[in-house]
Design a protein around this motif. Structure first.
Motif, PDB file in Angstrom:
ATOM      1  N   TYR A 136       0.845  -1.193   0.000  1.00  0.00           N
ATOM      2  CA  TYR A 136       0.000   0.000   0.000  1.00  0.00           C
ATOM      3  C   TYR A 136       0.880   1.242   0.000  1.00  0.00           C
ATOM      4  CZ  TYR A 136      -4.120   2.812   1.274  1.00  0.00           C
ATOM      5  OH  TYR A 136      -5.151   3.729   1.280  1.00  0.00           O
TER       6      TYR A 136
ATOM      7  N   VAL B  62     -11.985   3.707   7.043  1.00  0.00           N
ATOM      8  CA  VAL B  62     -11.517   2.559   6.264  1.00  0.00           C
ATOM      9  C   VAL B  62     -12.518   1.418   6.400  1.00  0.00           C
ATOM     10  CG1 VAL B  62      -9.105   3.223   6.603  1.00  0.00           C
ATOM     11  CG2 VAL B  62     -10.164   1.596   8.178  1.00  0.00           C
TER      12      VAL B  62
ATOM     13  N   LEU C 279     -11.264  -1.903   6.160  1.00  0.00           N
ATOM     14  CA  LEU C 279     -10.510  -3.057   6.637  1.00  0.00           C
ATOM     15  C   LEU C 279     -10.567  -3.124   8.158  1.00  0.00           C
ATOM     16  CD1 LEU C 279      -7.298  -2.853   4.428  1.00  0.00           C
ATOM     17  CD2 LEU C 279      -9.120  -4.555   4.257  1.00  0.00           C
TER      18      LEU C 279
ATOM     19  N   TRP D 252      -4.087  -0.287  10.678  1.00  0.00           N
ATOM     20  CA  TRP D 252      -4.584   1.087  10.593  1.00  0.00           C
ATOM     21  C   TRP D 252      -4.482   1.801  11.938  1.00  0.00           C
ATOM     22  CZ3 TRP D 252      -5.190   4.262   6.731  1.00  0.00           C
ATOM     23  CH2 TRP D 252      -5.362   3.748   5.433  1.00  0.00           C
TER      24      TRP D 252
ATOM     25  N   SER E  45      -9.888  -3.571  -1.407  1.00  0.00           N
ATOM     26  CA  SER E  45      -9.859  -3.849   0.037  1.00  0.00           C
ATOM     27  C   SER E  45     -10.656  -5.095   0.379  1.00  0.00           C
ATOM     28  CB  SER E  45     -10.415  -2.653   0.811  1.00  0.00           C
ATOM     29  OG  SER E  45      -9.548  -1.550   0.726  1.00  0.00           O
ATOM     30  N   THR E  46     -11.879  -5.191  -0.140  1.00  0.00           N
ATOM     31  CA  THR E  46     -12.721  -6.335   0.214  1.00  0.00           C
ATOM     32  C   THR E  46     -12.129  -7.646  -0.282  1.00  0.00           C
ATOM     33  OG1 THR E  46     -14.088  -6.054  -1.780  1.00  0.00           O
ATOM     34  CG2 THR E  46     -14.812  -4.926   0.233  1.00  0.00           C
TER      35      THR E  46
ATOM     36  N   ARG F 130      -9.451  -8.757   2.224  1.00  0.00           N
ATOM     37  CA  ARG F 130      -9.832  -8.545   3.618  1.00  0.00           C
ATOM     38  C   ARG F 130      -9.861  -9.827   4.425  1.00  0.00           C
ATOM     39  NH1 ARG F 130     -15.015  -4.863   4.129  1.00  0.00           N
ATOM     40  NH2 ARG F 130     -16.010  -6.648   3.114  1.00  0.00           N
TER      41      ARG F 130
END
Length: 294
Positions: free
Chosen positions: A144, A163, A165, A208, A254-255, A258
């Motif tokens: 990322y 976010v 996640l 995060w 992201s999904t 995840r």
């Protein structure tokens, strides 16, 4: 050595160009608008105006090149994967018709899934198409980008990142300049051949929550992070002006990673790069956050 570089004004490409120049190479740079090149670098490169979606133009611009750094151009269209397919057609034709011997392709962690990772699926398509050519190719599976945070300046100024996640899910974070160093090394090095995958993981996997703590310390602003629903993120992306197709492609990055995703390459000394998020945020991001909104 004749090296062609795409996206020479991008977050990674501009550093690739500068690194090659320092190495004594005068790269040819393929730019939609050569006028955007840094004035300090223009005399050290051969600039060619090119739309990467125009396969004929890309073939002409890369004729005679020994090596190519290829980045699929960013897309803002309704069908991002179709745009990636068009860009893939350009690079495939260029490599095949011009006999380009070595290619370094800027891909992403998650491309190894091949399907189900949103916009990253477009990068996976480029990977497989290059593989089928039989050329020497290195796929850089990048983490990322630190610079993605610059897309959230308003949220950072407000003090809360949103976010989708899990907040305690670690992932690789990397500085674009470090990616460029790896790319330039691969372009210049004679020590590899065939199909190679090289992950570029940055110095550490970060959650995060850790990112919020690092940004707070580096910027002097209290920055938090909250997890929102997928639908809430869709609304935010639509408000940012994205098309419906792009919203789903961005969300999918992201999904798709995840749950139960394990990168093909685990972190090693070879995949670990030096620039920390703290150093980058202090040097670059805090100034952007403090800029007054016009």
């Amino acid at each position: 050595m004749d090296i062609a570089v795409t996206t020479p004004t991008g977050n990674v490409g501009r550093h690739v160009v500068a690194t090659l120049v320092r190495a004594g190479i005068r790269p040819r740079v393929l730019a939609r608008d050569p006028g955007r090149l840094d004035p300090g670098i223009r005399d050290a490169v051969r600039a060619v105006p090119v739309d990467q979606y125009d396969a004929d133009a890309v073939v002409a611009a890369t004729r005679g090149a020994d090596a190519l750094f290829w980045v699929d151009p960013t897309t803002g269209g309704e069908d991002p994967l179709a745009d990636y397919a068009r860009a893939t057609q350009s690079v495939v034709r260029a490599v095949a018709e011009n006999g380009i011997r070595r290619v370094v392709f800027q891909s992403s962690v998650g491309a190894e899934k091949r399907h189900g990772a949103g916009e990253i699926d477009g990068l996976a398509h480029t990977e497989t198409a290059l593989d089928e050519l039989g050329a020497d190719v290195t796929h850089l599976r990048c983490g990322y980008f630190f610079t993605n945070l610059e897309l959230q300046l308003d949220a950072l100024r407000a003090g809360t990142l949103q976010v989708i996640l899990p907040l305690d899910q670690p992932m690789a974070w990397v500085a674009p300049r470090d990616i460029a160093e790896v790319a330039a090394t691969r372009l210049l090095s004679p020590a590899w051949s065939g199909r190679c995958v090289r992950a570029v993981h940055g110095p550490a996997d970060l959650t995060w929550r850790q990112v919020a703590e690092i940004l707070t310390a580096a910027t002097g602003r209290r920055i938090g992070v909250e997890r929102v629903t997928d639908d809430a993120m869709r609304t935010l992306l639509r408000r940012a002006g994205m098309t419906e197709g792009l919203v789903e492609a961005v969300l999918g990055m992201s999904t798709g990673l995840r749950e139960d995703f394990v990168p093909e390459q685990r972190r090693t000394a070879a995949t670990t790069t030096p620039t920390t998020l703290a150093a980058w945020a202090y040097d670059h991001l805090r100034h952007r956050i403090d800029e007054q909104v016009s």
